[in-house]
Design a protein around this motif. Structure first.
Motif, short mmCIF file in Angstrom:
data_model
loop_
_atom_site.label_atom_id
_atom_site.label_comp_id
_atom_site.label_asym_id
_atom_site.label_seq_id
_atom_site.Cartn_x
_atom_site.Cartn_y
_atom_site.Cartn_z
N ILE A 85 0.86 -1.18 0.00
CA ILE A 85 0.00 0.00 0.00
C ILE A 85 0.90 1.23 0.00
N VAL A 86 0.43 2.29 -0.62
CA VAL A 86 1.14 3.58 -0.55
C VAL A 86 0.21 4.58 0.13
N ALA A 87 -0.62 4.06 1.05
CA ALA A 87 -1.72 4.83 1.64
C ALA A 87 -1.74 4.77 3.16
N ALA A 88 -0.58 4.58 3.79
CA ALA A 88 -0.52 4.48 5.24
C ALA A 88 -0.28 5.85 5.86
N TRP A 89 -1.30 6.38 6.55
CA TRP A 89 -1.19 7.70 7.19
C TRP A 89 -0.67 7.51 8.61
N LEU A 90 0.55 7.99 8.82
CA LEU A 90 1.23 7.79 10.10
C LEU A 90 1.87 9.11 10.55
N PRO A 91 2.07 9.30 11.85
CA PRO A 91 2.00 8.29 12.92
C PRO A 91 0.66 8.16 13.63
N GLY A 109 8.84 3.52 4.69
CA GLY A 109 9.12 4.92 4.92
C GLY A 109 8.16 5.86 4.21
N VAL A 110 8.49 7.12 4.25
CA VAL A 110 7.60 8.19 3.79
C VAL A 110 7.58 8.28 2.26
N ASN A 111 6.38 8.36 1.66
CA ASN A 111 6.30 8.67 0.24
C ASN A 111 5.74 10.07 0.00
N LEU A 112 5.14 10.69 1.04
CA LEU A 112 4.68 12.07 0.92
C LEU A 112 4.69 12.72 2.29
N ASP A 113 5.28 13.90 2.36
CA ASP A 113 5.39 14.64 3.62
C ASP A 113 4.53 15.89 3.55
N GLY A 114 3.97 16.29 4.70
CA GLY A 114 3.21 17.52 4.76
C GLY A 114 1.72 17.34 4.71
N THR A 115 1.20 16.38 5.45
CA THR A 115 -0.24 16.16 5.48
C THR A 115 -0.85 16.75 6.74
N GLN A 223 2.45 12.04 7.80
CA GLN A 223 3.11 11.64 6.56
C GLN A 223 2.39 10.42 6.00
N ILE A 224 2.51 10.24 4.69
CA ILE A 224 1.96 9.03 4.06
C ILE A 224 3.12 8.09 3.78
N HIS A 225 2.98 6.85 4.23
CA HIS A 225 4.05 5.86 4.11
C HIS A 225 3.69 4.77 3.09
N THR A 226 4.73 4.13 2.59
CA THR A 226 4.59 2.92 1.79
C THR A 226 4.85 1.72 2.71
N VAL A 227 3.95 0.76 2.72
CA VAL A 227 4.07 -0.43 3.57
C VAL A 227 3.84 -1.66 2.70
N VAL A 228 4.66 -2.68 2.91
CA VAL A 228 4.53 -3.93 2.15
C VAL A 228 4.34 -5.09 3.11
N ARG A 229 3.85 -6.20 2.57
CA ARG A 229 3.71 -7.41 3.38
C ARG A 229 5.08 -7.95 3.74
N ALA A 230 5.17 -8.66 4.83
CA ALA A 230 6.43 -9.28 5.23
C ALA A 230 6.87 -10.27 4.16
#
Length: 290
Positions: A85-91, A109-115, A223-230
């Motif tokens: 996913i490239v849709a993880a809003w963290l933290p 890690g971060v794919n977009l900063d400033g949310t 920030q929006i993060h990219t997260v992948v499956r293990a």
């Protein structure tokens, strides 16, 4: 997630576009390689996920996209039914989801900063703070217009209602229904309060403002993060490298979101056009797989 649940998903598989990228053997995609991307139907995530799809296809991959609720998206990722996913809003927004899936996913890690998250009203509305909502509840018909009920933003808004002791009801719906209600209210110069976030194309279309949140229940910038499956990096190192390198700006995302608001436009075709027009940026992401 049970496999039968995925039978309902929206499959948008496409053969690879001509690449000419010159990937090394270690990062080159094989014909059977398919990357499964999950996302939520938010304007920002529709834009980013379609762009990533177009980029991965340029690298030679087939891509499936699955539209899910936020909770189901994270579950699919943790069970391996989705690869990334490239849709993880963290933290803050997706913190609970990330905590639940634990070691079953990897944060790239971060794919977009400033949310930003919060309650939004038209600029002409004579209310500036969440603290003032109760005294002006009649202006808003006693309700806050929200999005899909599983979204982290909705959970935070429920916290806001509790912390501020608001007498307004939170009405769930979707990104589309929220924007529709906002558009109708502005056309009629009526007051309305909605849950929203930045980046979102509606800030480019209308004059809007965030209500002040003196108790900082919504938290600060996210920030929006990219997260992948293990294990995805071991299974597909080339796609993993591209996803890890993917990073863009709110302005770039905003370009795609505005394209998507044109009547009759297709988000995937718009993403392809943006990728074609921004090859200098795209090549930086693709070069990570070389």
């Amino acid at each position: 997630m049970k496999k039968q649940a995925l039978n309902r998903r929206i499959r948008t598989t496409s053969l690879a576009l001509a690449a000419g990228v010159g990937l090394t053997a270690a990062g080159a995609a094989q014909a059977q390689d398919t990357v499964n991307l999950a996302y939520v139907e938010w304007a920002s995530e529709v834009a980013s996920t379609n762009v990533v799809r177009a980029v991965l296809e340029q690298a030679g991959y087939e891509v499936d996209m699955t539209s899910l609720s936020a909770a189901a998206m994270w579950q699919a990722l943790s069970t391996g039914d989705a690869d990334a996913i490239v849709a993880a809003w963290l933290p803050t927004t997706h913190a609970d989801y990330l905590e639940r899936v634990g070691d079953d996913v990897e944060d790239l890690g971060v794919n977009l900063d400033g949310t930003k998250l919060g309650l939004v009203v038209p600029e002409y509305t004579d209310v500036d703070s969440i603290e003032d909502l109760n005294d002006n509840a009649d202006l808003f018909n006693g309700e806050i217009i929200g999005i899909d009920p599983g979204a982290g933003l909705m959970g935070l808004t429920e916290d806001v209602i509790e912390e501020y002791g608001l007498d307004l009801r939170l009405r769930s719906g979707s990104d589309a229904t929220m924007v529709g209600a906002l558009s109708s209210a502005i056309d009629n110069e009526e007051d309305i309060v909605v849950t929203s976030w930045t980046p979102h194309w509606m800030f480019a279309r209308w004059d809007l403002k965030y209500l002040e949140d003196p108790q900082e229940v919504y938290g600060g910038a996210e920030q929006i993060h990219t997260v992948v499956r293990a294990g995805f990096g071991d299974d597909n190192p080339g796609a993993y490298a591209i996803l890890e390198a993917f990073e863009w700006t709110p302005e770039q995302m905003g370009e795609v979101m505005l394209m998507n608001q044109e009547d009759g436009s297709d988000p995937y075709e718009n993403a392809q056009q943006w990728v074609e027009d921004n090859q200098d940026v795209v090549e930086e992401w693709l070069s990570a797989a070389q």
